[in-house]
Write a protein that holds these residues in place. Structure first.
Motif, PDB file in Angstrom:
ATOM      1  N   ARG A  54      -0.995  -8.347   0.032  1.00 35.44           N
ATOM      2  CA  ARG A  54      -1.706  -7.279   0.760  1.00 35.44           C
ATOM      3  C   ARG A  54      -0.734  -6.170   1.156  1.00 35.44           C
ATOM      4  O   ARG A  54      -1.055  -4.992   1.051  1.00 35.44           O
ATOM      5  CB  ARG A  54      -2.386  -7.855   1.999  1.00 35.44           C
ATOM      6  CG  ARG A  54      -3.154  -6.831   2.781  1.00 35.44           C
ATOM      7  CD  ARG A  54      -3.930  -7.456   3.924  1.00 35.44           C
ATOM      8  NE  ARG A  54      -4.680  -6.426   4.611  1.00 35.44           N
ATOM      9  CZ  ARG A  54      -4.691  -6.261   5.915  1.00 35.44           C
ATOM     10  NH1 ARG A  54      -4.023  -7.100   6.692  1.00 35.44           N
ATOM     11  NH2 ARG A  54      -5.367  -5.297   6.476  1.00 35.44           N
ATOM     12  N   GLU A  55       0.447  -6.560   1.615  1.00 34.95           N
ATOM     13  CA  GLU A  55       1.443  -5.559   2.001  1.00 34.95           C
ATOM     14  C   GLU A  55       1.827  -4.691   0.803  1.00 34.95           C
ATOM     15  O   GLU A  55       1.948  -3.466   0.937  1.00 34.95           O
ATOM     16  CB  GLU A  55       2.694  -6.233   2.571  1.00 34.95           C
ATOM     17  CG  GLU A  55       3.747  -5.239   3.016  1.00 34.95           C
ATOM     18  CD  GLU A  55       5.019  -5.885   3.512  1.00 34.95           C
ATOM     19  OE1 GLU A  55       5.775  -5.197   4.202  1.00 34.95           O
ATOM     20  OE2 GLU A  55       5.260  -7.068   3.205  1.00 34.95           O
ATOM     21  N   GLU A  56       1.992  -5.296  -0.362  1.00 35.88           N
ATOM     22  CA  GLU A  56       2.317  -4.522  -1.564  1.00 35.88           C
ATOM     23  C   GLU A  56       1.213  -3.516  -1.886  1.00 35.88           C
ATOM     24  O   GLU A  56       1.494  -2.354  -2.209  1.00 35.88           O
ATOM     25  CB  GLU A  56       2.528  -5.449  -2.761  1.00 35.88           C
ATOM     26  CG  GLU A  56       3.872  -6.124  -2.791  1.00 35.88           C
ATOM     27  CD  GLU A  56       4.081  -6.936  -4.061  1.00 35.88           C
ATOM     28  OE1 GLU A  56       3.585  -6.509  -5.127  1.00 35.88           O
ATOM     29  OE2 GLU A  56       4.727  -7.989  -3.973  1.00 35.88           O
ATOM     30  N   ARG A  57      -0.049  -3.979  -1.802  1.00 36.91           N
ATOM     31  CA  ARG A  57      -1.172  -3.068  -2.073  1.00 36.91           C
ATOM     32  C   ARG A  57      -1.186  -1.917  -1.069  1.00 36.91           C
ATOM     33  O   ARG A  57      -1.401  -0.759  -1.434  1.00 36.91           O
ATOM     34  CB  ARG A  57      -2.505  -3.823  -2.026  1.00 36.91           C
ATOM     35  CG  ARG A  57      -2.742  -4.743  -3.193  1.00 36.91           C
ATOM     36  CD  ARG A  57      -4.180  -5.264  -3.237  1.00 36.91           C
ATOM     37  NE  ARG A  57      -4.632  -5.863  -1.995  1.00 36.91           N
ATOM     38  CZ  ARG A  57      -4.480  -7.137  -1.657  1.00 36.91           C
ATOM     39  NH1 ARG A  57      -3.868  -7.974  -2.495  1.00 36.91           N
ATOM     40  NH2 ARG A  57      -4.944  -7.601  -0.514  1.00 36.91           N
ATOM     41  N   LEU A  58      -0.965  -2.237   0.202  1.00 36.94           N
ATOM     42  CA  LEU A  58      -0.980  -1.199   1.229  1.00 36.94           C
ATOM     43  C   LEU A  58       0.176  -0.216   1.066  1.00 36.94           C
ATOM     44  O   LEU A  58       0.006   0.991   1.291  1.00 36.94           O
ATOM     45  CB  LEU A  58      -0.957  -1.835   2.625  1.00 36.94           C
ATOM     46  CG  LEU A  58      -2.226  -2.579   3.024  1.00 36.94           C
ATOM     47  CD1 LEU A  58      -2.016  -3.320   4.343  1.00 36.94           C
ATOM     48  CD2 LEU A  58      -3.412  -1.631   3.128  1.00 36.94           C
ATOM     49  N   GLN A  59       1.342  -0.711   0.655  1.00 33.64           N
ATOM     50  CA  GLN A  59       2.475   0.174   0.422  1.00 33.64           C
ATOM     51  C   GLN A  59       2.178   1.129  -0.737  1.00 33.64           C
ATOM     52  O   GLN A  59       2.507   2.323  -0.674  1.00 33.64           O
ATOM     53  CB  GLN A  59       3.749  -0.638   0.133  1.00 33.64           C
ATOM     54  CG  GLN A  59       4.321  -1.343   1.335  1.00 33.64           C
ATOM     55  CD  GLN A  59       4.912  -0.375   2.354  1.00 33.64           C
ATOM     56  OE1 GLN A  59       5.229   0.765   2.053  1.00 33.64           O
ATOM     57  NE2 GLN A  59       5.048  -0.839   3.575  1.00 33.64           N
ATOM     58  N   ALA A  60       1.558   0.598  -1.799  1.00 34.93           N
ATOM     59  CA  ALA A  60       1.202   1.443  -2.946  1.00 34.93           C
ATOM     60  C   ALA A  60       0.174   2.496  -2.522  1.00 34.93           C
ATOM     61  O   ALA A  60       0.288   3.677  -2.891  1.00 34.93           O
ATOM     62  CB  ALA A  60       0.655   0.584  -4.085  1.00 34.93           C
ATOM     63  N   GLU A  61      -0.812   2.072  -1.746  1.00 38.09           N
ATOM     64  CA  GLU A  61      -1.832   3.007  -1.256  1.00 38.09           C
ATOM     65  C   GLU A  61      -1.188   4.077  -0.374  1.00 38.09           C
ATOM     66  O   GLU A  61      -1.530   5.257  -0.459  1.00 38.09           O
ATOM     67  CB  GLU A  61      -2.901   2.254  -0.475  1.00 38.09           C
ATOM     68  CG  GLU A  61      -4.013   3.144   0.055  1.00 38.09           C
ATOM     69  CD  GLU A  61      -5.050   2.389   0.865  1.00 38.09           C
ATOM     70  OE1 GLU A  61      -5.965   3.060   1.391  1.00 38.09           O
ATOM     71  OE2 GLU A  61      -4.951   1.159   0.998  1.00 38.09           O
ATOM     72  N   ARG A  62      -0.241   3.668   0.453  1.00 42.41           N
ATOM     73  CA  ARG A  62       0.457   4.613   1.333  1.00 42.41           C
ATOM     74  C   ARG A  62       1.188   5.674   0.516  1.00 42.41           C
ATOM     75  O   ARG A  62       1.134   6.867   0.834  1.00 42.41           O
ATOM     76  CB  ARG A  62       1.449   3.858   2.215  1.00 42.41           C
ATOM     77  CG  ARG A  62       2.236   4.736   3.161  1.00 42.41           C
ATOM     78  CD  ARG A  62       3.186   3.888   4.030  1.00 42.41           C
ATOM     79  NE  ARG A  62       3.921   4.695   4.957  1.00 42.41           N
ATOM     80  CZ  ARG A  62       5.109   5.271   4.694  1.00 42.41           C
ATOM     81  NH1 ARG A  62       5.685   5.086   3.521  1.00 42.41           N
ATOM     82  NH2 ARG A  62       5.705   6.015   5.603  1.00 42.41           N
ATOM     83  N   GLN A  63       1.867   5.229  -0.546  1.00 46.87           N
ATOM     84  CA  GLN A  63       2.581   6.177  -1.394  1.00 46.87           C
ATOM     85  C   GLN A  63       1.621   7.166  -2.044  1.00 46.87           C
ATOM     86  O   GLN A  63       1.917   8.367  -2.141  1.00 46.87           O
ATOM     87  CB  GLN A  63       3.405   5.438  -2.454  1.00 46.87           C
ATOM     88  CG  GLN A  63       4.591   4.682  -1.900  1.00 46.87           C
ATOM     89  CD  GLN A  63       5.538   5.597  -1.126  1.00 46.87           C
ATOM     90  OE1 GLN A  63       5.871   6.694  -1.557  1.00 46.87           O
ATOM     91  NE2 GLN A  63       5.963   5.135   0.035  1.00 46.87           N
ATOM     92  N   GLN A  64       0.457   6.691  -2.475  1.00 44.03           N
ATOM     93  CA  GLN A  64      -0.549   7.584  -3.065  1.00 44.03           C
ATOM     94  C   GLN A  64      -1.028   8.599  -2.040  1.00 44.03           C
ATOM     95  O   GLN A  64      -1.172   9.792  -2.341  1.00 44.03           O
ATOM     96  CB  GLN A  64      -1.742   6.783  -3.591  1.00 44.03           C
ATOM     97  CG  GLN A  64      -1.453   5.996  -4.838  1.00 44.03           C
ATOM     98  CD  GLN A  64      -2.660   5.158  -5.265  1.00 44.03           C
ATOM     99  OE1 GLN A  64      -3.559   4.885  -4.469  1.00 44.03           O
ATOM    100  NE2 GLN A  64      -2.658   4.757  -6.533  1.00 44.03           N
ATOM    101  N   LEU A  65      -1.284   8.142  -0.828  1.00 45.31           N
ATOM    102  CA  LEU A  65      -1.756   9.046   0.218  1.00 45.31           C
ATOM    103  C   LEU A  65      -0.694  10.074   0.604  1.00 45.31           C
ATOM    104  O   LEU A  65      -1.023  11.236   0.872  1.00 45.31           O
ATOM    105  CB  LEU A  65      -2.196   8.248   1.450  1.00 45.31           C
ATOM    106  CG  LEU A  65      -3.454   7.394   1.265  1.00 45.31           C
ATOM    107  CD1 LEU A  65      -3.684   6.518   2.480  1.00 45.31           C
ATOM    108  CD2 LEU A  65      -4.665   8.270   0.982  1.00 45.31           C
ATOM    109  N   ILE A  66       0.561   9.660   0.615  1.00 44.73           N
ATOM    110  CA  ILE A  66       1.647  10.606   0.897  1.00 44.73           C
ATOM    111  C   ILE A  66       1.676  11.690  -0.179  1.00 44.73           C
ATOM    112  O   ILE A  66       1.822  12.886   0.124  1.00 44.73           O
ATOM    113  CB  ILE A  66       3.006   9.870   0.996  1.00 44.73           C
ATOM    114  CG1 ILE A  66       3.068   9.066   2.304  1.00 44.73           C
ATOM    115  CG2 ILE A  66       4.165  10.843   0.903  1.00 44.73           C
ATOM    116  CD1 ILE A  66       4.280   8.148   2.410  1.00 44.73           C
ATOM    117  N   GLY A  67       1.501  11.294  -1.428  1.00 41.48           N
ATOM    118  CA  GLY A  67       1.461  12.262  -2.531  1.00 41.48           C
ATOM    119  C   GLY A  67       0.287  13.215  -2.405  1.00 41.48           C
ATOM    120  O   GLY A  67       0.434  14.438  -2.569  1.00 41.48           O
TER     121      GLY A  67
END
Length: 89
Positions: A54-67
Motif C-alpha cells: 500500500r505504501e508503494e502504491r501511495l508513493q507512486a500516486e504521490r509522485q503522479q500528483l506532484i507532477g
C-alpha cells in the motif's frame, strides 16, 4: 525460568518421559501460547506485506500528483503572464 514438575505417581526407578512432560498442564499452556505467538507472527507478516505494498502504491500516486501539480502551476503562471501582457496593451 521453566520448572518441570511431575506428579508423585512416578517412582524413583521410573523416569518421566518427554510425552509425560508435554501432557502436564504447564506444557500444554506453554504449547498453546507458542502456537498463538506463531499465529500472530504470521498474521503480522502478512499485514506488514500488505502495508508495504500500500505504501508503494501511495508513493507512486504521490509522485503522479506532484507532477500534475507542477503542470497545473505552470499553466496558471502562464495564464497570469498572458493576462498581464493583455492588460498592458
Amino acid at each position: 525460568m521453566i520448572v518441570l514438575t511431575f506428579s508423585s505417581s512416578y517412582s524413583k526407578d521410573q523416569e518421566p518421559t518427554f510425552q509425560d512432560a508435554m501432557d502436564t498442564p504447564n506444557f500444554s499452556a506453554l504449547d498453546q501460547k507458542i502456537e498463538n505467538l506463531l499465529s500472530l507472527c504470521q498474521k503480522l507478516k502478512k499485514q506488514n506485506a500488505q502495508l508495504r505494498a500500500r505504501e508503494e502504491r501511495l508513493q507512486a500516486e504521490r509522485q503522479q500528483l506532484i507532477g500534475k501539480n507542477a503542470i497545473a502551476r505552470a499553466r496558471v503562471e502562464a495564464m497570469i503572464s498572458s493576462l498581464k501582457t493583455l492588460e498592458q496593451e
